[in-house]
Structures are given as C-alpha cells and as structure tokens.
Design an enzyme around this catalytic site. Sequence first.
Site, PDB file in Angstrom:
ATOM      1  N   GLN A  16     -45.864 -71.244  13.271  1.00  0.00           N
ATOM      2  CA  GLN A  16     -44.879 -70.356  12.658  1.00  0.00           C
ATOM      3  C   GLN A  16     -44.243 -70.925  11.394  1.00  0.00           C
ATOM      4  OE1 GLN A  16     -43.027 -69.610  16.737  1.00  0.00           O
ATOM      5  NE2 GLN A  16     -42.767 -67.614  15.797  1.00  0.00           N
ATOM      6  N   ARG A  73     -36.292 -79.050  18.442  1.00  0.00           N
ATOM      7  CA  ARG A  73     -37.521 -78.771  19.214  1.00  0.00           C
ATOM      8  C   ARG A  73     -38.603 -78.299  18.252  1.00  0.00           C
ATOM      9  NH1 ARG A  73     -39.089 -73.669  22.704  1.00  0.00           N
ATOM     10  NH2 ARG A  73     -41.066 -74.435  23.484  1.00  0.00           N
ATOM     11  N   HIS A 118     -47.941 -74.373  21.665  1.00  0.00           N
ATOM     12  CA  HIS A 118     -47.150 -73.165  21.392  1.00  0.00           C
ATOM     13  C   HIS A 118     -48.091 -72.111  20.796  1.00  0.00           C
ATOM     14  CE1 HIS A 118     -42.796 -71.752  20.662  1.00  0.00           C
ATOM     15  NE2 HIS A 118     -43.566 -70.722  20.366  1.00  0.00           N
ATOM     16  N   ASN A 162     -45.721 -73.711  26.068  1.00  0.00           N
ATOM     17  CA  ASN A 162     -44.659 -72.746  25.811  1.00  0.00           C
ATOM     18  C   ASN A 162     -45.070 -71.363  26.302  1.00  0.00           C
ATOM     19  OD1 ASN A 162     -42.098 -71.915  24.337  1.00  0.00           O
ATOM     20  ND2 ASN A 162     -43.619 -70.543  23.396  1.00  0.00           N
ATOM     21  N   GLU A 163     -44.245 -70.767  27.131  1.00  0.00           N
ATOM     22  CA  GLU A 163     -44.396 -69.374  27.557  1.00  0.00           C
ATOM     23  C   GLU A 163     -45.814 -68.997  27.987  1.00  0.00           C
ATOM     24  OE1 GLU A 163     -42.725 -66.801  24.585  1.00  0.00           O
ATOM     25  OE2 GLU A 163     -40.710 -67.530  24.940  1.00  0.00           O
ATOM     26  N   ASN A 305     -36.681 -69.938  28.222  1.00  0.00           N
ATOM     27  CA  ASN A 305     -36.549 -69.134  27.002  1.00  0.00           C
ATOM     28  C   ASN A 305     -36.013 -67.768  27.416  1.00  0.00           C
ATOM     29  OD1 ASN A 305     -37.838 -71.285  25.819  1.00  0.00           O
ATOM     30  ND2 ASN A 305     -39.671 -70.163  25.198  1.00  0.00           N
ATOM     31  N   GLU A 373     -35.064 -71.723  24.156  1.00  0.00           N
ATOM     32  CA  GLU A 373     -35.066 -70.697  23.102  1.00  0.00           C
ATOM     33  C   GLU A 373     -34.088 -69.603  23.466  1.00  0.00           C
ATOM     34  OE1 GLU A 373     -38.788 -68.858  21.937  1.00  0.00           O
ATOM     35  OE2 GLU A 373     -39.825 -70.793  22.075  1.00  0.00           O
ATOM     36  N   TRP A 417     -33.272 -70.200  18.722  1.00  0.00           N
ATOM     37  CA  TRP A 417     -34.502 -69.801  18.049  1.00  0.00           C
ATOM     38  C   TRP A 417     -34.095 -68.947  16.869  1.00  0.00           C
ATOM     39  CZ3 TRP A 417     -39.416 -71.339  18.228  1.00  0.00           C
ATOM     40  CH2 TRP A 417     -40.294 -70.654  17.367  1.00  0.00           C
TER      41      TRP A 417
HETATM   42  C1  GAL Z   1     -40.882 -66.459  21.851  1.00  0.00           C
HETATM   43  C2  GAL Z   1     -41.768 -67.464  21.185  1.00  0.00           C
HETATM   44  C3  GAL Z   1     -41.294 -67.877  19.829  1.00  0.00           C
HETATM   45  C4  GAL Z   1     -40.626 -66.779  19.030  1.00  0.00           C
HETATM   46  C5  GAL Z   1     -39.709 -65.941  19.877  1.00  0.00           C
HETATM   47  C6  GAL Z   1     -39.094 -64.733  19.188  1.00  0.00           C
HETATM   48  O1  GAL Z   1     -41.646 -65.680  22.739  1.00  0.00           O
HETATM   49  O2  GAL Z   1     -41.879 -68.630  21.969  1.00  0.00           O
HETATM   50  O3  GAL Z   1     -42.377 -68.472  19.175  1.00  0.00           O
HETATM   51  O4  GAL Z   1     -41.510 -66.099  18.257  1.00  0.00           O
HETATM   52  O5  GAL Z   1     -40.343 -65.496  21.032  1.00  0.00           O
HETATM   53  O6  GAL Z   1     -39.868 -63.599  19.335  1.00  0.00           O
END
Ligand code: GAL
Length: 469
Positions: A16, A73, A118, A162-163, A305, A373, A417
């Site tokens: 990103q 992070r 990620h 991540n996620e 998150n 996040e 985030w």
């Molecule tokens: C999460 C993701 C991030 C960011 C955020 C906002 O799902 O880990 O990279 O994009 O959403 O949409």
Amino acid sequence: MFPCGFAWGAATAAYQIEGGWEADGKGASIWDTFCHEKGRVFGEHNGDIACNSYELWDRDLECIQQLGLTHYRLSLSWSRLLPDGTTEHVNQKGVQYYNKVIDDLLVCNVTPMVTLYHFDLPQALQDKGGWKSASVASLFDSYARFCFQTFGDRVKLWITINEPYVCAKLGHEDGIHAPGLKEPGTAAYLVGHNMLRAHAMAWHSYDSLYRPKQKGAVSLAINSDWVEPLHPGCPDHVAAAERLLAFSLGWFAWPVFVTGDYPEIMRSAIDAQSERLGHSGGSRLPSFSEDEPQVLGTADFFALNYYTSRKVKPGGGHGRTLCMKSDRDAEEVLDPSWPISGVSWLAVVPDGIRKLLNYIKDTCNNPAVYITENGFAQVGPLQIEDERRCEFYKDTILEVAKAVGEDKVNVRGYFAWSLLDNFEWADGTSVRFGLFHVDFSDTQRRRTVYRSGQEYAKMIQKYKSDQSR
Ligand code: GAL
C-alpha cells in the site's frame, strides 16, 4: 487510565505504501499482477509507486516522529526479500531496506511491530497454487524463519498473517482482491485453513528456535466487525448474529485461542449445507491433522483489526448455490442511525470496539490485546480539516479507555490505520485513511498532516503524560 507502556501506533502495509514494485531485484507479488490486469481496481490504479516509501522512508519517519508514536506497524514484502518466494534466493537490497527502516525506528525510540504477510503473496508461489496449495504453509514457515533470523534481534512484536478472513474471502470467494478468484463456498475455507497451518508452523518455529534468545511475541491479526441481532427479541436473529460472528472472528480465533478447531456452528452449518446441495467429496471445511503442529495456543497476544459494526438477521441460507453467504445464513443490515464514513461499508460505531473487546475477553480466555488497525475513510474533495475523523478517533479511543478502565480488558496498544493515505486495494487511491495526506499527483508524493493527525498526536501526548504521573 491506559497502562504503563501502552503502545500508541499507526500502521501501514508494504504494497500500500512502498512502490518500487520492481526496484533492485524485487519479485512480483499477486497484487502487482492483479493491478496490472484491466478492470480489477478502481480507475486502473496500482501500487507501482504508491507513496514511494521505498525511496521516501525518511519522510515517513518524520511523520512518525511528528505524531509522537511509540510504535509503528509495518509489513515486509515477501517478494522484495525473497523474489521467487523461497529462501534459495535472497534479495540483499530488500534486506538492507528493512534493516534501515527498523534501525531508524529504534534510534528514534519507536518500537516496530512487523507483519510478515499483508495480502502480497509472491507471484511465483501463486503460480504453484498459492494459498490453496497445502505446500504454501511450509514455504511461509521458511520465509518467517528467515525474517526472525534476519530481523528478530531487533523486532520483538510480530504478526504472521494480516486478516486471513479478507485474504480468503475477498481474494478467493468474491474475487475483488488478488488473486481475484471466484470459487465460492470452497476456496476460501481451504485458503483460511492453509493460512492457519502456516501461522501455526511459524509460531512454533519462533517458539522453539528464536524465542529463547529473542524474547519477542508473535500473533496473527484477526479482523472482525461487531455484530448484533437486528431484533434482539427474536431468537432466529440472535442465532444469525452468532453465526455471523462464528464465520468471521470465530473462524480464526477459535482454532488459535479457544478449542484448536473451527467453531461448532461453522462446522455444522457447512456440513449441513453441503449435504443439502448434494456436494460430493466430503466437507468443504478442512480438518486439522494431528500430524501437524498444533494450532491451539499459537498466539502470544490477540491482534484485532476493528472498523465497523453490523446488525444481523437470517438470510441467504436457502440459496441453490454453494457459497459462504448461504452457509452462514446471516444477512448484514446497516443500522440507519449509524453514520457512514467515506466508504459505504464503514458505518461509524465507536462503541462496537468496546463490545468486541469484551467479547474477546470473555470468549478467548482474556488475552492481552493489541488493536492493530482501526480507522476512518475519506473520499471526494480533499479536506485537511477532517473534523469527522477527529471525532471518530476521539470517540473510539474513549471507548477503548472504558474497555480498559471499567471492563478490565487487557488492551496493550492501539494502532491507527493508517499513517499515510495509501493504495486502498480495490479502491485504489480514491479512499483515504491517512493521518497524513499524500499528494499522488506530485512526483515527490508530498505528505501533509491532517487535522486528525494533529489531534491524534495531542491525545498520545496527553495519555502518555497521564501514565507517567
Ligand atoms: C484492512 C486492511 C488494510 C486497510 C484497511 C482499510 O482490511 O488490513 O490494509 O486497507 O482494511 O480498508
């Protein structure tokens, strides 16, 4: 009100922000491939340059210092370090880049939290089946060991993946994230399973080979909305909300924190639906093997998150096709009283985080939690005076404070985030989550602090001084 040593951070992810997509020997990732295909991403945007953090890391460090963060992070790009995904070939330029980032953070007294994965699988591994292939787990483990070995003398907080929910569902069920597969009702469960296997292997590697010397902590970042029944008095609405939570948070939290296996609700729903629709070939939800490293207990803290909340009612369960929606039979409803942030999925529900934190405390054995996040999206004309985002952070952090102070949830840190406006996946750069604005039309990618960045900095300062009193 926040415990001593509470982490005040912001988060980013390699694809990103970094750009430099083929600089200095980096290999391609699935996001490079995905963005270069027509029609995948809003406005044909891509992360080829993004915030150009690969060249402009010094600017990012200035932003971090300006906010007074105690933690930052970031994620490592697997294919920048290992261009073909394997440890056969190491890209030293990639190692140098992350060494500099980590060393600079430490010199500035900022603790790094490092995510190994990620969303950006090396394309070379996608070509061999990607996360659907069982062998990806041991390749991830080798990559993780390489990172622990190379950076673990200085990095003490690790996130493996991540996620996994988002990778599995958006990438393999809905096809809106890389690798863009639409194989509803099957691939996501397989991918989620291999991610759990990969995570568990890496945690065990850390535990036996690196922890004795490096003394760090490892977890995986689990995303979940908070969900509530649309009509709390209706038992089928209550059950639908439970199912949705089992299919989101529970999918990954139960194996790691609670039972070592998927939630029973999930298992029985998928089995029943498979049978109803005459699916052959056994359950679509894989089983954990006793011959492999155990998944239960493979997290040293809970990494959460959280973005939003949903109301839930039954729905989607009587479809004729195999898909996750039909398995979980729970329909999400946006409560009209909740304001929406810039993107339609992000209803602003600050007290959802407090409820979710309590749920985690009660169901996952009261773990230490890092909120890895949380954020608010802006779209449309640029507003440096982003009042609504200021309110959002103030309200949310207050709810976290209540969870800590009143409910005794063991929260250890909060990461906004994001540090910077960046490449927001399928939305390209049209959706802005940053505490700093990034001008993507400027070759220098100028960073400008938002009002919310300034307010976050003030909150950090205030809470830090409360702690030291
Ligand atoms: C999460 C993701 C991030 C960011 C955020 C906002 O799902 O880990 O990279 O994009 O959403 O949409």
